[in-house]
Design a protein around this motif. Structure first.
Motif, PDB file in Angstrom:
ATOM      1  N   PRO A 125       0.838  -1.205   0.000  1.00 15.92           N
ATOM      2  CA  PRO A 125       0.000   0.000   0.000  1.00 15.92           C
ATOM      3  C   PRO A 125       0.873   1.255   0.000  1.00 15.92           C
ATOM      4  CG  PRO A 125      -0.683  -1.542   1.724  1.00 15.92           C
ATOM      5  CD  PRO A 125       0.622  -2.032   1.198  1.00 15.92           C
ATOM      6  N   VAL A 144      -1.222   1.718  -4.822  1.00 16.22           N
ATOM      7  CA  VAL A 144      -0.535   0.456  -4.566  1.00 16.22           C
ATOM      8  C   VAL A 144       0.746   0.442  -5.390  1.00 16.22           C
ATOM      9  CG1 VAL A 144      -0.636  -2.047  -4.788  1.00 16.22           C
ATOM     10  CG2 VAL A 144      -2.681  -0.791  -4.133  1.00 16.22           C
ATOM     11  N   VAL A 198      -5.607  -3.869  -1.585  1.00 14.25           N
ATOM     12  CA  VAL A 198      -4.421  -4.529  -2.116  1.00 14.25           C
ATOM     13  C   VAL A 198      -4.740  -5.948  -2.558  1.00 14.25           C
ATOM     14  CG1 VAL A 198      -2.068  -5.277  -1.596  1.00 14.25           C
ATOM     15  CG2 VAL A 198      -2.906  -3.096  -0.715  1.00 14.25           C
TER      16      VAL A 198
END
Length: 508
Positions: free
Chosen positions: A5, A11, A60
């Protein structure tokens, strides 16, 4: 492949430290897969990683699953795009050619033969809009950067820095060895895409007779729209046109720009009935002095600089009628660093890459890509009426931060010590980055990483250990590890801290 993250809505896909065509093929394969995932707003491929910026708070695991389903073995790196760049080497166009030759123990002609006889891959765009990082320069001529960077490099200058070569798209400071110059426009905001080169392109340089070099023709600047409405009697320290920023161009080295305190601009726009994304004026202290050329409705938001209309103090975030011939001025800095003037109908400078925001270092957007100055006249659209007033947002209390993507680059407990410490905003702070002065943050290694995509709010820590918070005009890529990230919703509040003010952070 490692997914980390990067704040709440980004991301980082880290593929490794290798710089090679094989790694670049993997990067481009991941980049293509990411662009197919719903909710991915834009991507930034760079060397051995891809940054994915998302429409909302990052998930994620969802991105990881999508990648696993779409990503197979990368195809061999395609050479469909091979560009030949003409270069006038040496002389006034390449003032460091002789220096590189002396460093290498070669003649200038031999340096040109080596540089132009190599095919390069574009591994990343960054530093400035359209600036390509290309490798690999022959080791024999891989001269180190200049000991002192130039304050201004002509556009089109071709530079060498170690095993990298690149082309400066616009006049900017720079420390690479300038060996030549190309007449091609490397970045043109009227072109689609705006950058001449993209990650994965192959490039060859061809010597061009210096006497035939011609300055590139800059792209045309369209005129303002709307009606002339505001005369600038004094520009102030840093008054620019800003909206909520431009998106979709980070992969070309274009930062989002936009208001340093977006919520303050939204509130001021709401008070005059504008859409929240309408362009207004952003300024710091000392503020501008402005005269109305027609009757207008305005509101001031953000920092409190004691605004006056026709000599009468006006409250923040409240609609005010500004009559023709009346003057707005600001009497003193009471609180905050960035103030906003919203005008009914919005400031109507021409949009550039989907935004009216000004990025001064790239001379992009706004009014001719620069701060306002005495004698300027701004046009506005037709207002839609008076909107809703609001109260100024409190900026008291510590600023919330999230752990950054590179915690392993620091000593144990570095993030915890950072949030437990007190820092002062340095005078060497601007729209690109806020430098913090306080306890040094030690690194576990050399204090540098292979350059990766960056976002506003990233708390980078260079080798000296003093944090730098990237702001709205900050670079889209960077080579310093990121210890923490100020979330988007907190960054505007943080931006209102000024030089010399003390700021504390808290996990959040």
């Amino acid at each position: 492949m490692r997914l980390v993250p990067f704040g709440r809505a980004a991301v980082l896909v880290d593929l490794g430290e290798e710089i090679s065509p094989r790694m670049l093929a993997r990067v481009l394969s991941v980049d293509r897969a990411l662009q197919e995932i719903p909710g991915v707003r834009e991507t930034v491929p760079a060397y051995g990683s891809v940054l994915a910026c998302l429409e909302k708070a990052s998930d994620v695991e969802a991105v990881k699953k999508a990648l696993a389903g779409q990503l197979g073995e990368p195809e061999p790196l395609s050479s469909e795009r091979v560009l030949e760049i003409p270069v006038a080497y040496g002389g006034i166009h390449g003032p460091d050619l002789d220096r590189v030759a002396a460093w290498a123990g070669l003649s200038p002609e031999e340096v040109v033969d080596l540089h132009s006889g190599t095919e390069y891959l574009v591994y990343m765009l960054g530093f400035a809009p359209g600036f390509p990082y290309m490798a690999t320069v022959p080791e024999r001529i891989a001269a180190p950067r200049l000991p002192r960077p130039r304050t201004a490099v002509p556009p089109g200058s071709v530079g060498v820095a170690g095993r990298l070569t690149g082309i400066y798209p616009a006049p900017t400071a720079g420390g690479w060895n300038l060996v030549g110059r190309t007449p091609l426009l490397i970045f043109d905001p009227t072109r689609s895409p705006p950058a001449l080169l993209e990650v994965g392109d192959r490039v060859r340089f061809s010597p061009h007779p210096p006497e035939e070099f011609r300055e590139p023709t800059p792209p045309p600047v369209p005129p303002q729209e709307g009606r002339p409405a505001i005369a600038v009697l004094r520009g102030g320290l840093c008054t620019t046109v800003q909206d909520l920023g431009r998106y979709g161009y980070r992969r070309y080295g274009v930062p989002p720009s936009g208001a340093m305190d977006p919520e303050a601009l939204r509130s001021a726009n709401g008070a005059v009935g504008n859409p929240q994304e309408a362009a207004g004026l952003e300024f710091t202290w000392p503020g501008p002095i402005l005269e109305a050329l027609v009757d207008l409705v305005v509101a001031v938001g953000g920092a409190d600089f004691a605004p006056e209309v026709a000599g009468k103090l006006v409250p923040l975030n409240r609609p005010v009628r500004w009559r023709r011939g009346e003057v707005i001025r600001f009497r003193g800095r009471r609180q905050g660093t960035w103030a906003y003037l919203a005008v009914g109908g919005g400031i109507q400078v021409p949009p550039v890459l989907g935004s009216r925001s000004t990025h001064v270092r790239a001379r992009l957007g706004g009014l001719e890509g620069r701060p306002l100055r005495t004698g300027d006249v701004l046009c506005v659209g037709h207002g839609v009426g008076i909107g809703a007033s609001s109260s100024p947002v409190s900026r008291t209390g510590p600023v919330r931060v999230l752990p950054g993507p590179h915690l392993a680059a620091f000593g144990a407990g570095a993030f915890e010590r950072f949030v437990a410490s007190t820092y002062t905003v340095s005078p060497q702070s601007d729209r690109s980055g806020y430098r913090l002065e306080g306890p040094r943050i030690p690194h576990a290694g050399p204090g540098e990483i292979l350059s990766q995509g960056m976002i506003p709010g990233a708390v980078q820590v260079p080798p000296d250990g003093q944090p730098i918070v990237l702001m709205r005009d900050g670079p889209t890529t960077g080579g310093y590890p990121v210890l923490a990230v100020i979330p988007e919703e907190e960054l505007g509040r943080f931006a209102q801290y000024g030089p010399g003010e003390v700021v504390r952070f808290t996990p959040g």
